[in-house]
Scaffold this motif. Structure first.
Motif, PDB file in Angstrom:
ATOM      1  N   PRO A 379      35.453 -36.283  -0.610  1.00 42.12           N
ATOM      2  CA  PRO A 379      36.231 -35.031  -0.733  1.00 42.12           C
ATOM      3  C   PRO A 379      35.374 -33.760  -0.743  1.00 42.12           C
ATOM      4  CG  PRO A 379      36.344 -36.351  -2.760  1.00 42.12           C
ATOM      5  CD  PRO A 379      35.746 -37.208  -1.704  1.00 42.12           C
ATOM      6  N   MET A 380      34.071 -33.894  -1.013  1.00 43.04           N
ATOM      7  CA  MET A 380      33.236 -32.686  -0.932  1.00 43.04           C
ATOM      8  C   MET A 380      32.985 -32.284   0.519  1.00 43.04           C
ATOM      9  SD  MET A 380      30.286 -32.906  -3.740  1.00 43.04           S
ATOM     10  CE  MET A 380      30.569 -33.646  -5.317  1.00 43.04           C
ATOM     11  N   LEU A 381      33.201 -33.244   1.429  1.00 43.99           N
ATOM     12  CA  LEU A 381      32.976 -32.973   2.844  1.00 43.99           C
ATOM     13  C   LEU A 381      34.275 -32.624   3.552  1.00 43.99           C
ATOM     14  CD1 LEU A 381      30.645 -35.945   3.745  1.00 43.99           C
ATOM     15  CD2 LEU A 381      30.000 -33.551   3.676  1.00 43.99           C
ATOM     16  N   ASP A 382      35.363 -33.140   3.031  1.00 43.85           N
ATOM     17  CA  ASP A 382      36.637 -33.036   3.745  1.00 43.85           C
ATOM     18  C   ASP A 382      37.761 -33.034   2.721  1.00 43.85           C
ATOM     19  OD1 ASP A 382      37.863 -34.248   6.772  1.00 43.85           O
ATOM     20  OD2 ASP A 382      39.121 -34.067   5.000  1.00 43.85           O
ATOM     21  N   GLY A 383      38.654 -32.038   2.836  1.00 42.65           N
ATOM     22  CA  GLY A 383      39.680 -31.861   1.814  1.00 42.65           C
ATOM     23  C   GLY A 383      40.959 -32.649   2.019  1.00 42.65           C
ATOM     24  N   THR A 384      41.000 -33.520   3.003  1.00 41.21           N
ATOM     25  CA  THR A 384      42.259 -34.189   3.336  1.00 41.21           C
ATOM     26  C   THR A 384      42.889 -34.917   2.146  1.00 41.21           C
ATOM     27  OG1 THR A 384      41.331 -34.542   5.520  1.00 41.21           O
ATOM     28  CG2 THR A 384      43.366 -35.696   5.027  1.00 41.21           C
ATOM     29  N   VAL A 385      42.087 -35.757   1.506  1.00 40.93           N
ATOM     30  CA  VAL A 385      42.619 -36.549   0.392  1.00 40.93           C
ATOM     31  C   VAL A 385      43.035 -35.634  -0.757  1.00 40.93           C
ATOM     32  CG1 VAL A 385      42.199 -38.544  -1.082  1.00 40.93           C
ATOM     33  CG2 VAL A 385      40.958 -38.301   1.065  1.00 40.93           C
ATOM     34  N   ARG A 386      42.237 -34.601  -0.992  1.00 42.50           N
ATOM     35  CA  ARG A 386      42.573 -33.671  -2.067  1.00 42.50           C
ATOM     36  C   ARG A 386      43.900 -32.982  -1.814  1.00 42.50           C
ATOM     37  NH1 ARG A 386      39.332 -30.585  -6.308  1.00 42.50           N
ATOM     38  NH2 ARG A 386      38.226 -29.340  -4.783  1.00 42.50           N
ATOM     39  N   ARG A 387      44.111 -32.593  -0.575  1.00 41.26           N
ATOM     40  CA  ARG A 387      45.386 -31.926  -0.250  1.00 41.26           C
ATOM     41  C   ARG A 387      46.563 -32.853  -0.548  1.00 41.26           C
ATOM     42  NH1 ARG A 387      42.257 -29.787   4.171  1.00 41.26           N
ATOM     43  NH2 ARG A 387      43.008 -31.427   5.561  1.00 41.26           N
ATOM     44  N   GLU A 388      46.387 -34.125  -0.190  1.00 42.78           N
ATOM     45  CA  GLU A 388      47.458 -35.095  -0.472  1.00 42.78           C
ATOM     46  C   GLU A 388      47.742 -35.176  -1.979  1.00 42.78           C
ATOM     47  OE1 GLU A 388      46.091 -38.047   3.176  1.00 42.78           O
ATOM     48  OE2 GLU A 388      46.206 -38.848   1.128  1.00 42.78           O
ATOM     49  N   TRP A 389      46.662 -35.238  -2.750  1.00 50.65           N
ATOM     50  CA  TRP A 389      46.838 -35.367  -4.207  1.00 50.65           C
ATOM     51  C   TRP A 389      47.377 -34.091  -4.838  1.00 50.65           C
ATOM     52  CZ3 TRP A 389      46.197 -39.092  -8.087  1.00 50.65           C
ATOM     53  CH2 TRP A 389      45.956 -40.379  -7.594  1.00 50.65           C
ATOM     54  N   ILE A 390      46.968 -32.952  -4.315  1.00 52.12           N
ATOM     55  CA  ILE A 390      47.506 -31.680  -4.836  1.00 52.12           C
ATOM     56  C   ILE A 390      49.019 -31.649  -4.609  1.00 52.12           C
ATOM     57  CG2 ILE A 390      47.579 -29.182  -4.400  1.00 52.12           C
ATOM     58  CD1 ILE A 390      44.500 -29.395  -3.878  1.00 52.12           C
ATOM     59  N   GLU A 391      49.403 -32.057  -3.414  1.00 55.70           N
ATOM     60  CA  GLU A 391      50.825 -32.074  -3.081  1.00 55.70           C
ATOM     61  C   GLU A 391      51.573 -33.029  -4.017  1.00 55.70           C
ATOM     62  OE1 GLU A 391      51.561 -33.008   1.032  1.00 55.70           O
ATOM     63  OE2 GLU A 391      53.699 -33.316   0.679  1.00 55.70           O
ATOM     64  N   ARG A 392      50.994 -34.204  -4.201  1.00 56.46           N
ATOM     65  CA  ARG A 392      51.669 -35.220  -4.998  1.00 56.46           C
ATOM     66  C   ARG A 392      51.774 -34.794  -6.470  1.00 56.46           C
ATOM     67  NH1 ARG A 392      49.218 -41.114  -5.960  1.00 56.46           N
ATOM     68  NH2 ARG A 392      48.716 -40.931  -3.765  1.00 56.46           N
ATOM     69  N   GLU A 393      50.665 -34.317  -7.050  1.00 57.45           N
ATOM     70  CA  GLU A 393      50.671 -33.965  -8.473  1.00 57.45           C
ATOM     71  C   GLU A 393      51.564 -32.762  -8.754  1.00 57.45           C
ATOM     72  OE1 GLU A 393      49.977 -36.188 -10.247  1.00 57.45           O
ATOM     73  OE2 GLU A 393      47.873 -36.459 -10.797  1.00 57.45           O
ATOM     74  N   SER A 394      51.588 -31.799  -7.809  1.00 60.93           N
ATOM     75  CA  SER A 394      52.374 -30.599  -8.084  1.00 60.93           C
ATOM     76  C   SER A 394      53.869 -30.846  -7.875  1.00 60.93           C
ATOM     77  CB  SER A 394      51.888 -29.438  -7.216  1.00 60.93           C
ATOM     78  OG  SER A 394      51.949 -29.824  -5.861  1.00 60.93           O
ATOM     79  N   ALA A 395      54.190 -31.902  -7.147  1.00 65.60           N
ATOM     80  CA  ALA A 395      55.607 -32.219  -6.948  1.00 65.60           C
ATOM     81  C   ALA A 395      56.231 -32.813  -8.210  1.00 65.60           C
ATOM     82  CB  ALA A 395      55.759 -33.187  -5.774  1.00 65.60           C
ATOM     83  N   ASP A 396      55.369 -33.293  -9.121  1.00 62.72           N
ATOM     84  CA  ASP A 396      55.872 -33.868 -10.370  1.00 62.72           C
ATOM     85  C   ASP A 396      56.404 -32.735 -11.269  1.00 62.72           C
ATOM     86  OD1 ASP A 396      56.248 -34.932 -12.890  1.00 62.72           O
ATOM     87  OD2 ASP A 396      54.475 -36.212 -12.805  1.00 62.72           O
ATOM     88  N   PRO A 397      57.696 -32.738 -11.613  1.00 64.19           N
ATOM     89  CA  PRO A 397      58.254 -31.626 -12.411  1.00 64.19           C
ATOM     90  C   PRO A 397      57.594 -31.480 -13.781  1.00 64.19           C
ATOM     91  CG  PRO A 397      59.882 -33.396 -12.105  1.00 64.19           C
ATOM     92  CD  PRO A 397      58.712 -33.744 -11.249  1.00 64.19           C
ATOM     93  N   GLU A 398      56.887 -32.512 -14.243  1.00 68.07           N
ATOM     94  CA  GLU A 398      56.239 -32.416 -15.558  1.00 68.07           C
ATOM     95  C   GLU A 398      54.847 -31.799 -15.496  1.00 68.07           C
ATOM     96  OE1 GLU A 398      58.290 -35.668 -18.380  1.00 68.07           O
ATOM     97  OE2 GLU A 398      56.648 -36.462 -17.162  1.00 68.07           O
ATOM     98  N   THR A 399      54.360 -31.536 -14.299  1.00 66.72           N
ATOM     99  CA  THR A 399      53.024 -30.938 -14.177  1.00 66.72           C
ATOM    100  C   THR A 399      53.085 -29.453 -14.546  1.00 66.72           C
ATOM    101  OG1 THR A 399      52.356 -32.474 -12.456  1.00 66.72           O
ATOM    102  CG2 THR A 399      51.116 -30.420 -12.599  1.00 66.72           C
ATOM    103  N   ALA A 400      52.236 -29.076 -15.485  1.00 64.35           N
ATOM    104  CA  ALA A 400      52.132 -27.661 -15.869  1.00 64.35           C
ATOM    105  C   ALA A 400      50.922 -27.021 -15.206  1.00 64.35           C
ATOM    106  CB  ALA A 400      52.022 -27.547 -17.392  1.00 64.35           C
ATOM    107  N   VAL A 401      49.793 -27.721 -15.261  1.00 63.14           N
ATOM    108  CA  VAL A 401      48.530 -27.157 -14.760  1.00 63.14           C
ATOM    109  C   VAL A 401      47.904 -28.097 -13.741  1.00 63.14           C
ATOM    110  CG1 VAL A 401      46.279 -26.197 -15.385  1.00 63.14           C
ATOM    111  CG2 VAL A 401      48.125 -26.252 -17.087  1.00 63.14           C
ATOM    112  N   LEU A 402      47.505 -27.526 -12.640  1.00 65.72           N
ATOM    113  CA  LEU A 402      46.690 -28.244 -11.669  1.00 65.72           C
ATOM    114  C   LEU A 402      45.252 -27.803 -11.936  1.00 65.72           C
ATOM    115  CD1 LEU A 402      47.498 -30.157  -9.381  1.00 65.72           C
ATOM    116  CD2 LEU A 402      47.568 -28.175  -7.862  1.00 65.72           C
ATOM    117  N   LEU A 403      44.390 -28.755 -12.289  1.00 64.90           N
ATOM    118  CA  LEU A 403      42.998 -28.442 -12.645  1.00 64.90           C
ATOM    119  C   LEU A 403      42.080 -28.956 -11.537  1.00 64.90           C
ATOM    120  CD1 LEU A 403      40.936 -27.468 -14.777  1.00 64.90           C
ATOM    121  CD2 LEU A 403      41.090 -29.739 -15.828  1.00 64.90           C
TER     122      LEU A 403
END
Lengths: 487, 474
Positions: A379-403
């Motif tokens: 992920p330090m070379l390519d953000g693809t996986v991170r983008r997937e996880w950002i999308e997934r974690e932020s879709a959770d209605p219980e998520t308050a903070v993305l760190l």
């Protein structure tokens, strides 16, 4: 890895990989659902190009992209003909007086290459992971017999004699020496030292397992002895995960023999250390600076005044829904993920125990772990996986903070912030339209001298609505404050 | 054991093995770095990788290090001399050559297993020696067990193609004063229908008899009158004139003729005109001398404990065999490969015998395929380009330990020819030594049908590595 990037950039391509057909790689491809019959028949010297796409057309476009990139590279360098040596032995003919081998081949082959390098009288930096511990012991034992050094395996970064190896940041040479069993930990400390106006004499990686009782600090002992003898080094910083009990006892002896001020950041200070034990990477760096300057170290909670921090928290919490309760860390750096997790654990309940991204409460995922890098770049070379996880974690209605962490330096992506910002924007917009407010908190590990320039990355993130904190520790603390249960 | 560079302090010079990105960063920062174009060693074979790792200790083996042993081996090859002193009947000079001994090319092989051209050459030799009156008698004799067959290499000799040496044949005597060795080779008969390719009809035998009984004394007299001839220097000059001294010895033969002609003329012995005319039309005449020169030099570097350098490569038409300096007199063999080449009109791939002859000794000494960059004309045999000639030599640097101090290649900015084949590097890279070679018809009596390029079988080097590792002190 570049081939993968080129292929995954094609619209309609879900996943792609370009790997040599070793048994291990074939297993990885199979796990990733990327192994077809042709790939199964491939041998270790064959390149397997695998594409999973929505349409046949997209797959063909990706294949063509990979093949043209590949043939362009081949034309530039015919094996054994156009200048690039095929083996360590012929590389040594081309570079007389070589001192160090930087090895990043797949783990199954890395041990043999390292052994060859030691046999040829070279020091070794073993960037590769998946090297068995028995091999590590053999290499380090041989290195000690021969007066050589083995940094690694799984050593992501080092700065030796001013030369940045692997993922390293552009820092000035100076008087603080680092011995680290952690890659991003070393980077975070080095960057804070640079920010405080100090430089690095040497930054030696020893590999993530060196302080385990199995390896017993074979290289940490040598690293500390080398830093003790190094006239440029005025203070020493030791970084790593908690050592094994027997190794911790030995480490105490080695530190005692240093004869120089020492700071440790070993994730779990016992309070019984006879040196300065810092709780965070940032504190370790600041303590090293203080000791080198002959002043008393003082830990930092927040750089900003309390009122400013309170306002940040308030601004974030106010628009949130009541059920937005959790911190969700999505990391690219392993040690940074662990540090964040540790801080969350001291301040919050219901924190997942590891950095696998599992659990239903507060959780942190280290996307640099092997399970997430199957057939695709780190992920330090390519953000693809991170983008997937950002999308997934932020879709959770219980998520308050993305760190988040953003790691800069040589070898890292040329614009890591730009890689994840579109996903962050999409996530915050999606939350708004669902009537939620998502707080995004990040820190940037890097320096002004890095190719990506720290201030530019911070500015881009801030403009994208990200709260950028001066350190990973402060980012985690702020995230904890935002997610703290309120009456 | 050399002292390693200190870890801290001094200049860090990096060999990058893996992600080229790291090397690009270092190069951009001005750090000395070389990047390996890495691929799994030995084609990904784990067992061989393990053997390579065990044979990879340059610095720590006892009683001498592999690096020291190889250095000594290379030193002896570089220092070796090759003085052509004269011509003698084989029985007078070739050690251990009994009266009914027949030497042949390559590793040991029995009459039953010999290929057609080798059998044909032996029939011709029996007729030449007067051991048999007819070809059938010769076959009966060979089958009877009355003849002793032995490789040339076991008697300090080398022979092209079938490589047959019998006691009455004249041999060149080449001396290596630096290592106190000598080597022997028969005279070249020209191309086409010749004994060494298994032809034995009347014209072939008549010419063969004239070469051995009339031409040899003339040239011997001339050489002795000249006080010998430095073959090593002559080879070095020929490399600058378009020869690689295996498949092309046109320049070397011309230089030899030029050196000898005044002495041939002055001696006024025998048919001078016929002798000089033969030299003038026999492009490959120098080949046998080059082979003896290489053999003399490499024998001087053979038998060094701990050395991984190849000291002989040879083929008997059935098997390809190699010897390494540190593994004694053992042959490591594999089926002889087929040759990629160009055929004389009327012949094709189905007509050729598998690779044959001791002439691959030239490759082991840095000539032939290893010096192909010096001889672009040779790649015509495989329909190749001049670039292919350059690339063939460039690839050989990957499997050799050094560069020849005397044999230099103009087209590579006078870089020394790749020298000292390391069995480990061949196994590790999978790059086979490239060998320029002639093509013999697979049946006895037909002769040469073409020429081309062969690849030494990797299996020979694998076996040599296994034996080398087995012989390492624990």
């Amino acid at each position: 890895m570049r081939l993968t990037r080129d292929m995954e950039a094609v619209p309609g391509v879900r996943r792609a990989a370009a790997m040599m057909g070793t048994p291990a790689n074939r297993a990885l491809l199979e796990d990733a659902g990327l192994l077809a019959a042709e790939g199964e028949a491939a041998g270790p010297t064959d390149l397997v190009i695998a594409v999973l796409a929505d349409t046949r057309e997209a797959a063909e476009v990706a294949r063509a992209a990979a093949e043209s990139a590949f043939s362009a590279r081949r034309a530039a360098a015919m094996p054994g003909v156009a200048g690039r040596p095929l083996t360590l032995a012929s590389a040594l003919k081309a570079l007389p007086g070589a001192t160090l081998a930087l090895i990043s081949v797949p783990g199954a082959y890395a041990g043999a290459e390292a052994l060859k390098a030691l046999h040829a009288g070279l020091h070794v930096m073993l960037f590769s992971d998946n090297v068995p511990v028995a091999t590590e012991l053999e290499l380090k034992t041989l290195a000690r017999q021969r007066g050589l050094f083995v940094m690694g395996p799984d050593c992501g970064t080092a700065i030796v004699n001013g030369v940045p190896l692997g993922f390293a940041n552009a820092v000035a040479r100076g008087r603080i020496g680092i011995a680290a069993a952690s890659g991003t930990g070393l980077q975070e400390v080095a960057c804070h030292l640079a920010a405080a106006g100090e430089g690095i004499s040497q930054a030696i990686g020893v590999g993530g397992r060196d302080l385990s009782d199995e390896v017993g600090g074979l290289m940490m002992e040598r690293a500390l002895a080398a830093l003790a003898a190094d006239p440029e080094t005025a203070a020493v910083c030791v970084i790593g995960k908690p050592p094994g009990a027997a190794t911790l006892a030995k480490l105490e002896g080695w530190i005692a023999k240093l004869g120089k001020p020492c700071v440790t950041q070993l994730m779990a200070p016992t309070g019984r250390e006879r040196w300065h034990a810092a709780a965070t990477l940032e504190d370790a760096a600041l303590a090293a600076v203080a000791l080198a300057r002959g002043v008393k170290p003082a830990p930092v909670e927040f750089t900003a005044p309390p009122g400013a921090v309170a306002r940040l928290v308030e601004d974030a919490v106010l628009p949130m829904r009541a059920n937005q309760r959790y911190v969700r860390g999505v990391y690219s750096g392993g040690t940074l993920a662990y540090e964040a997790l540790g801080i969350l654990k001291t301040r919050l309940a219901d924190v997942a125990p590891g950095v696998t991204g599992g659990g239903s409460g507060h959780r942190v995922v280290d996307l640099g772990e092997d399970v997430f890098t199957v057939g695709r770049p780190h992920p330090m070379l390519d953000g693809t996986v991170r983008r997937e996880w950002i999308e997934r974690e932020s879709a959770d209605p219980e998520t308050a903070v993305l760190l988040l962490d953003v790691v800069l330096g040589y070898g890292a992506h040329p614009d890591p912030a730009g890689e994840i910002l579109p996903a962050i924007r999409a996530a915050t917009l999606a939350a708004e339209s669902a009537g939620r407010h998502l707080a995004v908190v990040a820190s940037v590990t890097g320096t002004e001298g890095d190719p990506q320039r720290r201030s530019a990355q911070v500015a881009a993130l801030s403009a994208g609505g990200v709260i950028v904190m001066p350190s990973n520790a402060q980012a985690a603390r702020l995230a904890a404050l935002i997610a703290e249960p309120r009456a | 054991m050399t002292t390693p560079a200190p870890f801290l302090g001094g200049e860090t010079r990096v060999v990058n093995i893996g992600l080229s990105l790291f090397a690009e960063t270092l190069a951009a920062l001005g750090v000395s770095v070389v990047s390996v174009d890495w691929r799994p060693p030995a084609g990904g074979d784990r067992r061989l990788a393990e053997l390579l790792a065990r044979a990879g200790d340059e610095a720590g083996a006892k009683p001498v290090t592999i690096a020291d042993a190889n250095r000594e081996c290379l030193r002896r090859i570089q220092a070796g001399t090759a003085t052509l002193v004269g011509l003698r009947p084989a029985r007078e000079v070739v050690p251990g050559l009994g009266e009914r001994t027949v030497l042949h090319a390559g590793p040991p092989v029995t009459w039953e297993r010999m290929c057609g051209p080798m059998r044909g050459a032996i029939i011709g030799a029996c007729l030449f020696e007067g051991w048999a009156k007819t070809p059938d008698d010769a076959v009966t004799l060979a089958e009877s067990g009355a003849l002793t067959f032995d490789p040339c290499h076991h008697h300090r000799a080398v022979g092209p193609m079938a490589g047959i040496v019998t006691p009455s044949m004249a041999v060149w005597v080449v001396e290596n004063d630096a290592c106190d060795t000598a080597a022997y080779a028969t005279l070249n008969e020209g191309v086409g229908k010749v004994l060494r390719f298994g032809a034995y009809d009347r014209p072939v035998l008549d010419r063969f008899a004239w070469i051995n009984r009339e031409l040899a004394p003339i040239l011997d007299g001339a050489l002795r009158r000249a006080g010998g001839l430095d073959a090593k220097t002559l080879i070095a000059r020929a490399l600058t004139m378009g020869d690689e001294c295996h498949n092309r010895t046109t320049a070397a033969t011309s230089l030899l003729a030029r050196e000898l002609a005044p002495h041939v003329a002055a001696a006024r012995a025998g048919d001078v005109e016929k002798a000089l005319a033969f030299l003038a039309r026999t492009d490959h005449f120098f080949l046998n001398i080059a082979m003896a020169a290489c053999k003399a030099v490499l024998d001087g570097a053979h038998g060094i404990r701990g050395a991984t350098v190849v000291t002989a490569m040879a083929r008997n038409g059935v098997e390809f065999g190699i010897r390494a300096s540190g593994t004694g007199d053992r042959w490591f063999t594999a089926p002889a490969p087929n040759v990629t080449g160009l055929y004389f009109p009327g012949y094709g791939p189905g007509d050729a015998s598998p690779d044959l002859g001791d002439s691959a000794i030239t490759e082991a000494a840095g000539l032939g395929g290893f010096a192909m960059a010096a001889a672009p004309a040779v790649v015509q045999f495989v329909g190749g380009t001049a670039e292919l000639a350059l690339d063939t030599t460039r690839r050989m640097y990957e499997i050799t330990l050094g560069e020849h101090e005397t044999f230099r290649i103009p087209a590579l900015d006078f870089r020394g020819a790749p020298l000292g084949i390391d069995i480990r590097r061949v196994v590790e890279t999978g790059i086979a030594p490239a060998i320029d070679t002639g093509l013999a018809h697979r049946e006895a009596g037909v002769g040469q049908v073409g020429a081309g390029i062969a690849e030494a079988p990797i299996a020979c080097f694998v076996q040599a590595l296994e034996a080398f590792v087995a012989g390492l002190p624990a």
